[in-house]
Design an enzyme around this catalytic site. Structure first.
Site, PDB file in Angstrom:
ATOM      1  N   PRO A 120       0.908  -1.311  -0.085  1.00 51.23           N
ATOM      2  CA  PRO A 120       0.030   0.082  -0.076  1.00 51.23           C
ATOM      3  C   PRO A 120       0.874   1.326  -0.050  1.00 51.23           C
ATOM      4  O   PRO A 120       0.792   1.995   1.074  1.00 51.23           O
ATOM      5  CB  PRO A 120      -0.776   0.018   1.344  1.00 51.23           C
ATOM      6  CG  PRO A 120      -0.011  -0.954   2.096  1.00 51.23           C
ATOM      7  CD  PRO A 120       0.699  -2.038   1.294  1.00 51.23           C
ATOM      8  N   CYS A 121       1.442   1.708  -1.247  1.00 52.81           N
ATOM      9  CA  CYS A 121       2.109   2.908  -1.193  1.00 52.81           C
ATOM     10  C   CYS A 121       1.034   4.026  -1.268  1.00 52.81           C
ATOM     11  O   CYS A 121       1.608   5.196  -0.712  1.00 52.81           O
ATOM     12  CB  CYS A 121       3.008   2.962  -2.519  1.00 52.81           C
ATOM     13  SG  CYS A 121       1.848   2.372  -4.066  1.00 52.81           S
TER      14      CYS A 121
END
Length: 158
Positions: A120-121
């Site tokens: 989850p950037c």
């Protein structure tokens, strides 16, 4: 590598697997995506659909990351440690990987993340919570953060 394209609330997403696990996620359709069934692809698609429906907060699919520098891999690992519905700043991630002055380098590593959404950037934001930087575009980042915030709040009040 085997690809499949799925529809999502943030447009089409292409997901790839190899013999080990999910190795790619791109926004938009890739040209060589197929229709063949693959257990790893099926699992990734099911988890992504559950995520977008607000039913899944932790991905469990196997990942296959075969590229990236040691620094990038450390940043990507830190992303997986950010709890659902929460955010960290680029500076906080830089400090967590041992380079407190490396916020810009964290941004580069985020941009090179081969498995967006699942790794989850989108949970990494600028100083003071400012919405900056995302390879998929800021509207997609905003959507993902708002989805997670809404689901996390609903779960906390149940």
């Amino acid at each position: 590598m085997r690809w499949v394209v799925i529809d999502s609330p943030i447009d089409e997403i292409s997901v790839a697997v190899d013999d080990t696990g999910v190795c790619g996620l791109r926004f938009g359709a890739v040209a060589d995506a197929g229709e063949a069934s693959d257990p790893r692809l099926d699992a990734a698609v099911a988890e992504l659909r559950a995520y977008f429906a607000g039913e899944l907060t932790d991905f469990t699919v196997s990942l296959s990351v075969r590229r990236g520098s040691d620094f990038e891999r450390a940043v990507w690992h830190q992303m997986t440690l950010i709890p659902y519905g929460e955010m960290r700043t680029y500076g906080e991630i830089a400090a967590a990987v041992g380079d407190p002055s490396g916020a810009r380098a964290v941004g580069v590593a985020c941009n090179r993340n081969p498995i967006a959404v699942i790794v989850p950037c989108h949970r990494i934001v600028g100083a003071g919570g400012k919405l900056v930087g995302f390879g998929g575009g800021l509207p997609r980042k905003r959507y993902l953060l708002e989805l997670e915030a809404r689901v996390a709040l609903q779960r906390a009040w149940q």
